[in-house]
Write a protein that holds these residues in place. Structure first.
Motif, PDB file in Angstrom:
ATOM      1  N   ILE A  15       0.769  -1.194  -0.095  1.00  0.00           N
ATOM      2  CA  ILE A  15      -0.149   0.008  -0.055  1.00  0.00           C
ATOM      3  C   ILE A  15       0.867   1.326  -0.030  1.00  0.00           C
ATOM      4  O   ILE A  15       1.739   1.553   0.918  1.00  0.00           O
ATOM      5  CB  ILE A  15      -1.066   0.006   1.078  1.00  0.00           C
ATOM      6  N   THR A  16       0.829   2.019  -0.987  1.00  0.00           N
ATOM      7  CA  THR A  16       1.707   3.153  -1.070  1.00  0.00           C
ATOM      8  C   THR A  16       1.126   4.370  -0.326  1.00  0.00           C
ATOM      9  O   THR A  16      -0.081   4.225   0.143  1.00  0.00           O
ATOM     10  CB  THR A  16       1.556   3.669  -2.585  1.00  0.00           C
ATOM     11  N   GLU A  18       0.134   7.242  -1.295  1.00  0.00           N
ATOM     12  CA  GLU A  18      -1.010   7.868  -1.724  1.00  0.00           C
ATOM     13  C   GLU A  18      -2.358   6.894  -1.699  1.00  0.00           C
ATOM     14  O   GLU A  18      -3.374   7.544  -1.679  1.00  0.00           O
ATOM     15  CB  GLU A  18      -0.697   7.958  -3.194  1.00  0.00           C
ATOM     16  N   ARG A  19      -2.087   5.656  -1.998  1.00  0.00           N
ATOM     17  CA  ARG A  19      -3.031   4.697  -1.759  1.00  0.00           C
ATOM     18  C   ARG A  19      -3.566   4.720  -0.347  1.00  0.00           C
ATOM     19  O   ARG A  19      -4.946   4.904  -0.075  1.00  0.00           O
ATOM     20  CB  ARG A  19      -2.495   3.385  -2.096  1.00  0.00           C
ATOM     21  N   GLU A  20      -2.919   4.867   0.714  1.00  0.00           N
ATOM     22  CA  GLU A  20      -3.176   5.068   1.998  1.00  0.00           C
ATOM     23  C   GLU A  20      -4.144   6.004   2.486  1.00  0.00           C
ATOM     24  O   GLU A  20      -5.290   6.158   2.832  1.00  0.00           O
ATOM     25  CB  GLU A  20      -1.816   4.849   2.860  1.00  0.00           C
ATOM     26  N   GLU A  22      -6.050   7.723   0.297  1.00  0.00           N
ATOM     27  CA  GLU A  22      -7.132   7.538  -0.480  1.00  0.00           C
ATOM     28  C   GLU A  22      -7.937   6.637   0.172  1.00  0.00           C
ATOM     29  O   GLU A  22      -9.319   7.001   0.688  1.00  0.00           O
ATOM     30  CB  GLU A  22      -6.813   6.848  -1.720  1.00  0.00           C
ATOM     31  N   THR A  48     -13.098   2.167  -2.808  1.00  0.00           N
ATOM     32  CA  THR A  48     -11.709   2.551  -3.345  1.00  0.00           C
ATOM     33  C   THR A  48     -11.113   1.599  -4.361  1.00  0.00           C
ATOM     34  O   THR A  48     -10.042   1.932  -4.667  1.00  0.00           O
ATOM     35  CB  THR A  48     -10.872   2.560  -2.040  1.00  0.00           C
ATOM     36  N   CYS A  50     -10.646  -1.407  -3.734  1.00  0.00           N
ATOM     37  CA  CYS A  50      -9.684  -2.217  -2.848  1.00  0.00           C
ATOM     38  C   CYS A  50     -10.223  -3.625  -2.538  1.00  0.00           C
ATOM     39  O   CYS A  50     -11.109  -3.676  -2.068  1.00  0.00           O
ATOM     40  CB  CYS A  50      -8.996  -1.466  -1.909  1.00  0.00           C
TER      41      CYS A  50
END
Length: 209
Positions: A15-16, A18-20, A22, A48, A50
């Motif tokens: 999880i990058t 940026e993704r975190e 989001e 998301t 995910c």
């Protein structure tokens, strides 16, 4: 590092940042829209795109995910306030907390309700959201004691942070009572400072007890 720890770290690294952010934003939006009950792993995953497995692998439970999201977005009101006087510090705290551009009333209400209704969240919320603000307010009082403005055994000291945060929570319910003067500012000047024996606005200094 053990094999187990290395595997866990590798999974987290998927999880990058940026993704975190989001994912956290989706959690906070769900909190605002419907409170803690509206937040589900399924709902966050759908919003998301995910996988639920990724969410559970990273945060284990909904409570941990919500706590992490709140911690990531926390805007400290009272940290760093130090004007050199008790009255100045408390008035600055009231000014900052009264700045509606810094406040998120829907999120504050959701957090307040969750704190009361869900025991599994209380400890985490104290650590990530409530505790830092209480510590900052207590720090204001501790500095006043160190300067000799307050006695260390003043009976009102333990009540300042709960009263201040409680006022912040219910201020919106009683706006008609406060008019345009601002509930928190009036509370500090007419209630807190007199109770602490500090100088009221434009008045003589009172001896601290």
């Amino acid at each position: 590092m053990s094999t187990q720890a290395a595997t866990a770290a590798a999974r987290r690294s998927r999880i990058t940042p940026e993704r975190e952010r989001e994912l956290y934003a989706a959690v906070l939006d769900l909190l605002r829209e419907g409170g803690y009950e509206a937040v589900t792993m399924e709902g966050v995953a759908a919003r998301t795109r995910c996988g639920k497995a990724t969410l559970y692998r990273q945060w284990k439970t909904k409570a941990q995910l919500v706590t992490a999201a709140l911690g990531s977005s926390r805007c400290a009101f009272f940290g760093g306030i130090d004007t050199g006087s008790l009255a100045g510090d408390l008035r600055e705290a009231a000014r900052v907390a009264g700045d509606r551009s810094l406040r998120d009333p829907e999120l504050m209400e959701a957090v307040g309700q969750a704190y009361l209704q869900y025991p599994e969240l209380r400890t985490a919320l104290r650590e990530t959201v409530i505790g830092p603000e209480v510590a900052a307010l207590d720090g204001i009082l501790a500095r006043a004691v160190a300067r000799g403005e307050l006695a260390a055994d003043h009976p009102a000291l333990a009540h300042v942070a709960p009263c201040f945060l409680g006022m912040l929570r219910v201020e919106g319910l009683f706006e008609e009572r406060f008019g345009g003067s601002g509930g928190l500012a009036g509370f500090v000047d007419s209630v807190l400072l007199p109770a602490l024996g500090a100088r009221p606005p434009g008045g003589p200094e009172r001896p601290s007890r």
